[in-house]
Design a protein around this motif. Structure first.
Motif, PDB file in Angstrom:
ATOM      1  N   HIS A  90      49.052  11.852  11.560  1.00 19.43           N
ATOM      2  CA  HIS A  90      48.178  13.268  11.575  1.00 19.43           C
ATOM      3  C   HIS A  90      48.623  14.414  10.891  1.00 19.43           C
ATOM      4  CE1 HIS A  90      51.442  14.456  14.624  1.00 19.43           C
ATOM      5  NE2 HIS A  90      50.702  15.439  14.694  1.00 19.43           N
ATOM      6  N   HIS A  92      49.142  17.675  11.321  1.00 14.76           N
ATOM      7  CA  HIS A  92      49.795  18.821  11.807  1.00 14.76           C
ATOM      8  C   HIS A  92      50.901  19.443  10.818  1.00 14.76           C
ATOM      9  CE1 HIS A  92      48.211  18.263  16.258  1.00 14.76           C
ATOM     10  NE2 HIS A  92      47.397  18.916  15.317  1.00 14.76           N
ATOM     11  N   ASP A  94      53.885  20.321  10.949  1.00 17.19           N
ATOM     12  CA  ASP A  94      55.244  19.707  11.027  1.00 17.19           C
ATOM     13  C   ASP A  94      55.249  18.274  10.542  1.00 17.19           C
ATOM     14  OD1 ASP A  94      53.781  19.374  13.294  1.00 17.19           O
ATOM     15  OD2 ASP A  94      55.556  18.961  14.669  1.00 17.19           O
ATOM     16  N   HIS A  95      54.350  17.681  10.030  1.00 19.97           N
ATOM     17  CA  HIS A  95      54.256  16.316   9.614  1.00 19.97           C
ATOM     18  C   HIS A  95      53.821  16.087   8.187  1.00 19.97           C
ATOM     19  CE1 HIS A  95      54.459  14.513  13.657  1.00 19.97           C
ATOM     20  NE2 HIS A  95      54.324  15.406  13.989  1.00 19.97           N
ATOM     21  N   HIS A 165      46.302  13.614  21.090  1.00 20.23           N
ATOM     22  CA  HIS A 165      46.906  14.641  20.586  1.00 20.23           C
ATOM     23  C   HIS A 165      46.118  15.047  19.392  1.00 20.23           C
ATOM     24  CE1 HIS A 165      50.394  16.821  19.253  1.00 20.23           C
ATOM     25  NE2 HIS A 165      50.022  16.408  17.724  1.00 20.23           N
ATOM     26  N   ASP A 184      52.756  11.430  17.197  1.00 18.92           N
ATOM     27  CA  ASP A 184      52.812  12.722  18.320  1.00 18.92           C
ATOM     28  C   ASP A 184      52.097  12.079  19.643  1.00 18.92           C
ATOM     29  OD1 ASP A 184      54.532  14.144  16.928  1.00 18.92           O
ATOM     30  OD2 ASP A 184      53.028  15.811  16.438  1.00 18.92           O
TER      31      ASP A 184
HETATM   32 ZN   LIG Z   1      50.991  16.944  16.079  1.00 19.49          ZN
END
Ligand SMILES: [Zn+2]
Length: 280
Positions: A90, A92, A94-95, A165, A184
């Motif tokens: 996904h 976000h 932090d990815h 999520h 996640d």
């Molecule tokens: Zn996430």
């Protein structure tokens, strides 16, 4: 749950110098063509997953990008004999931190994502996508079908759409080796739920495509997740929806400066409606 201890730690790659102390990237070999690349010292304790076929490899997620001295792309390239395509579980922050270092980026062929591609295949991520002011444009070089297996060269991977999520969340399954990579959706730490109904449906989807002989790997904390966690998370969300008062605790947490409630049932902890914290 303790199976992680049996993994072979084949290498520790250390940033040669710079802003981070200790060993930034930890590499665990699941088998000779599947690796977990973790960032145990990163803010979110992320793991990425390198899945290598005979013609192509997929790296699920780009890492945090917090280590400026050595990129996730460099680490993944050192492990793969074939070209790597980055696929994001996904979007976000932090990815996607290391995404700009990858030459090839794939996208699951979900209509609501494909509709956002520009004529030159750019996906412009928004603040809502990444949950940060640091947005990003991804140059998409490949579309991966969802549902049916994709072939990496004598290795087939199934991409499943598993929202809950985040709307764009996907899960990868290697049926031959019985691995599930959940991003996640399912991991061992505090779960962040945006849509309970979608979350439950996604757990059902994974359950329908696997069984307890599969090994689950999530993106945060200790990577391997006991298969029973799927049912436990489902039960906890159903209890939340029913308001049945069966939680072990409901604690207040300051989440990115906003007070939120964390529900704990057994070893499952979760927060609902976390994205409003990031609304600007
Ligand atoms: Zn996430």
């Amino acid at each position: 749950m303790k199976q992680l201890l049996t993994f072979t730690i084949v290498a520790i790659i250390t940033a040669s110098c710079g802003t981070h102390q200790g060993d930034w990237y930890q590499i665990q070999e699941l088998d000779r063509s599947t690796y977990i690349i973790s960032e145990p010292l990163s803010s979110q304790r992320n793991s990425c997953f390198l899945i290598i076929g005979e013609q192509e490899a997929i790296l699920l997620d780009a890492g945090t990008g917090e280590n400026k001295m050595q990129s996730m792309a460099q680490v993944a390239d050192s492990l793969s004999p074939v070209p790597i395509t980055l696929l994001l579980s996904h979007f976000h922050f932090d990815h996607i931190g290391g995404a700009s270092d990858f030459k090839a980026i794939g996208l699951p062929a979900l209509p609501f994502l494909m509709n956002r591609l520009s004529a030159d295949s750019i996906l412009a991520l928004t603040k809502t996508d990444v949950l940060s002011d640091d947005t990003l444009c991804l140059k998409i070089s490949k579309l991966y079908s969802v549902g049916t297996a994709i072939d990496l060269g004598k290795r087939k991977i199934q991409v499943l759409h598993t929202p809950g999520h985040s709307k764009a969340s996907i899960t990868l399954i290697d049926h031959a080796r019985r691995y599930i990579f959940t991003g996640d959706l399912i991991y061992n730490d505090l779960l962040l739920i945006n849509n309970c109904e979608a979350y439950l449906q996604s757990i059902n989807t994974i359950d329908a495509h696997s069984n307890s002989g599969y090994r689950i790997f999530g993106s945060h904390g200790t990577a391997e997740v006991n298969y029973k966690h799927l049912a436990k998370v489902k039960k906890a969300i159903l209890a939340y929806q029913a308001g049945d008062g069966s939680f072990d605790s409901i604690k207040n947490l300051c989440f990115f400066g906003t007070p939120k409630e964390v529900y704990q049932k057994g070893d499952v902890a979760f927060m609902v409606g976390y994205t409003d914290v990031f609304d600007h």
